[in-house]
Design an enzyme around this catalytic site. Structure first.
Site, PDB file in Angstrom:
ATOM      1  N   HIS A 148       0.834  -1.206   0.000  1.00 28.09           N
ATOM      2  CA  HIS A 148       0.000   0.000   0.000  1.00 28.09           C
ATOM      3  C   HIS A 148       0.866   1.252   0.000  1.00 28.09           C
ATOM      4  O   HIS A 148       0.620   2.187   0.747  1.00 28.09           O
ATOM      5  CB  HIS A 148      -0.912   0.001   1.230  1.00 28.09           C
TER       6      HIS A 148
ATOM      7  N   ASP B   3      -0.198  -6.475   4.275  1.00 26.57           N
ATOM      8  CA  ASP B   3      -1.382  -7.123   3.710  1.00 26.57           C
ATOM      9  C   ASP B   3      -1.534  -6.809   2.234  1.00 26.57           C
ATOM     10  O   ASP B   3      -0.952  -5.861   1.712  1.00 26.57           O
ATOM     11  CB  ASP B   3      -2.650  -6.674   4.454  1.00 26.57           C
ATOM     12  N   GLU B   4      -2.311  -7.632   1.566  1.00 24.82           N
ATOM     13  CA  GLU B   4      -2.742  -7.409   0.178  1.00 24.82           C
ATOM     14  C   GLU B   4      -1.585  -7.044  -0.752  1.00 24.82           C
ATOM     15  O   GLU B   4      -1.619  -6.044  -1.474  1.00 24.82           O
ATOM     16  CB  GLU B   4      -3.827  -6.325   0.138  1.00 24.82           C
ATOM     17  N   VAL B   5      -0.559  -7.863  -0.722  1.00 28.39           N
ATOM     18  CA  VAL B   5       0.614  -7.598  -1.551  1.00 28.39           C
ATOM     19  C   VAL B   5       0.472  -8.340  -2.878  1.00 28.39           C
ATOM     20  O   VAL B   5       0.438  -9.570  -2.914  1.00 28.39           O
ATOM     21  CB  VAL B   5       1.907  -8.032  -0.831  1.00 28.39           C
TER      22      VAL B   5
ATOM     23  N   GLU C 106      -1.995 -11.754   6.476  1.00 29.80           N
ATOM     24  CA  GLU C 106      -1.428 -12.312   5.248  1.00 29.80           C
ATOM     25  C   GLU C 106      -0.003 -12.805   5.447  1.00 29.80           C
ATOM     26  O   GLU C 106       0.423 -13.777   4.806  1.00 29.80           O
ATOM     27  CB  GLU C 106      -1.465 -11.273   4.130  1.00 29.80           C
TER      28      GLU C 106
END
Length: 537
Positions: free
Chosen positions: A270, A310-312, A361
């Protein structure tokens, strides 16, 4: 980045006695303290008026945090005080409370997770009928006691005196979980300092103790980092920024209210806003720490540092020539590059005495390699995996499991619970009852594993939240989670019907204190549906 027995006695809103008859509150027998204390005994029918010169007596008498808190709470308690009332003499025939005596065992004002937050409040003091007695191990327990005291004081519109009723009162209280958090997101929408401070005030009213400050994300980078002065070029505008002094001021403002500030600069997934000031970071597989972490640690002294993770999506790494070369040179897959980034960030945080917190994650992808001090922040409710045991590759099978938190603590990691289905405040269709019923220890039965759940956090993600609606979105639903995290499970597991009217009273208390909480009986941030009393909506 890197770096119960309980008898609740309802204190009427209209304190003019049964003759006032406003919604029958004067006839109720329940004090609406929120969150519900561990033990509350209030079987008396007497009342005490607070003297106009109501004062603080403290031992020791040199705790600045307590003195400033008493000044704040005196303003809250004497909300209807005016110069016209100040010149009036209360008849001697009316029993008065002259002082609040506070006795604190330790003068240490250091605030960290695990600090003793317990307190006992006795009205009147068993040894002095003219005073209330508040005892606590630390000043931070005393702050909670002050909040409770303020909630059982109310203005009598007939006598025009502030009163404590249903005395004697004896409250023994302590939190169930040591971590009770609220996340705010100042990247998706900038929140001015005054709004951040008002959020902190509202947290103290509900006895929450961690502000998770999600400062930076893809959309903007509003924080000043002196070692990398162009980073805040990623702010939306030059006016929507926080100086380092602003951040330090927020940390101290929160500490004075018993609240820790945990910063998060979420990377590597992010971090697009980082490249506005430093285009060379756009993208880069080995840009693991573009921050002066020693300076950052001084600004945010809380030992927990949220490192995101997260959310990589590593797709762009594989498509970018120089990153692909770097991965090949190190014999890394893109996933291993992600692992390298997270683990190295953890090492840097640990070097500065910080405890790394990562989104789940990281546990899902390479949990066995995380430092054993890592705290896993769980945001999913039902997770489609069941843990089969340890192996070099951290074996998991695709099956419907009991949730991720049991797997995390089963692997020996501490865990913060933030189930998105019920504890994400931006999910406006989730009612307060769902927030209240969410139990962090669901499917966790072992005593040791239960001890690894250090608490939970409600999350106010900021995509549709700015200063115009942040409080209406947070409150009163966050208060439901706050009671779940503070009060005994033997009480909270009894259901929501018994707490409905008390939550309405707390919502009205927030409004009286300038926090524009939305109606209890509606969904998130819905306007009042019709004319009427605050206590009916």
């Amino acid at each position: 980045m890197l770096v119960a027995i309980s008898i609740l006695v309802f204190l009427p809103v209209a304190l003019g006695g049964a003759s006032s008859g406003i919604h029958g509150f004067a006839e109720e027998k329940e004090i609406p303290v929120w969150p519900k204390p561990h033990s509350l005994l209030a079987s008396g029918s007497g009342s005490l008026a607070l003297a106009e010169n109501f004062t603080l007596r403290s031992s020791p008498d040199s705790i600045a945090t307590l003195s400033s808190a008493f000044a704040r709470y005196r303003e809250i308690i004497f909300l209807h005080h005016s110069i016209f009332l100040a010149s009036r003499q209360i008849p001697e025939s009316i029993p008065q409370l002259q002082a609040l005596s506070v006795r604190i065992s330790s003068p240490d004002e250091t605030l960290q997770i695990g600090v003793d937050e317990s307190y006992r409040l006795q009205i009147p003091d068993p040894d002095d009928a003219t005073a209330a007695l508040l005892t606590a191990e630390t000043v931070y327990g005393a702050l909670h006691g002050l909040e409770t005291f303020s909630q059982i004081c109310a203005f009598n519109f007939t006598t025009k005196m502030t009163e404590v009723r249903y005395i004697p009162v004896d409250i023994v209280d302590r939190p169930r979980f040591e971590y009770r958090g609220l996340l705010i997101d100042t990247s998706r929408h900038y929140e001015p300092l005054k709004i951040v401070r008002s959020v902190i005030d509202s947290m103290a009213y509900a006895k929450l103790n961690v502000l998770h400050w999600h400062i930076v994300d893809t959309q903007s980078f509003p924080l000043e980092i002196p070692s990398f002065p162009k980073l805040w070029n990623g702010a939306y505008t030059g006016a929507e920024r926080y100086t380092l002094e602003d951040a330090k001021g927020i940390v101290e403002y929160a500490r004075l209210r018993g609240i820790n500030v945990m910063p998060e600069l979420d990377v590597p997934g992010h971090a697009a806003s980082w490249g506005v000031g430093y285009p060379e970071l756009w993208p880069s597989g080995n840009c693991t720490q573009p921050l002066d972490v020693s300076n950052f640690a001084k600004t945010f002294p809380f030992k927990f540092m949220h490192l995101g993770g997260d959310e990589v999506d590593t797709t762009c790494w594989k498509k970018t020539r120089h990153i692909a070369r770097w991965l090949a040179h190190n014999n890394f897959t893109a996933k291993q590059g992600y692992e390298y980034f997270v683990l190295r960030a953890q090492k840097i945080a640990l070097k500065y005495g910080l405890t790394p917190v990562n989104w789940e994650e990281t546990f899902n992808n390479f949990g066995s390699k995380l430092n054993n001090e890592t705290i896993i922040h769980n945001w999913s409710k039902l997770y489609p995996y069941v843990f089969l045991g340890y192996s070099h590759s951290w074996n998991l099978l695709f099956r419907i499991g009991p949730g991720l938190a049991p797997l995390v603590v089963g692997a020996g990691f501490k865990c913060i619970v933030s189930d998105q289905d019920v504890w994400y405040l931006d999910h406006l269709d989730v009612p307060w009852q769902s927030f209240y019923k969410n139990e962090p220890l669901t499917n966790i039965t072992g005593e040791h594993e239960q001890s690894l759940i250090i608490g939970g956090e409600v999350c106010m993600w900021g995509e549709t939240v700015d200063p115009s609606d942040i409080h209406q979105t947070i409150w009163p639903r966050a208060a439901a989670a706050a009671e779940r995290l503070w009060s005994p499970r033997s009480f909270t597991d009894q259901g929501t019907s018994q707490v409905h009217s008390r939550l309405k009273t707390f919502r009205c208390l927030l409004q009286q204190r300038g926090i524009p909480a939305a109606p209890v009986d509606e969904l998130g941030r819905v306007s009042p549906p019709y004319p009427g009393s605050c206590y009916d909506q």
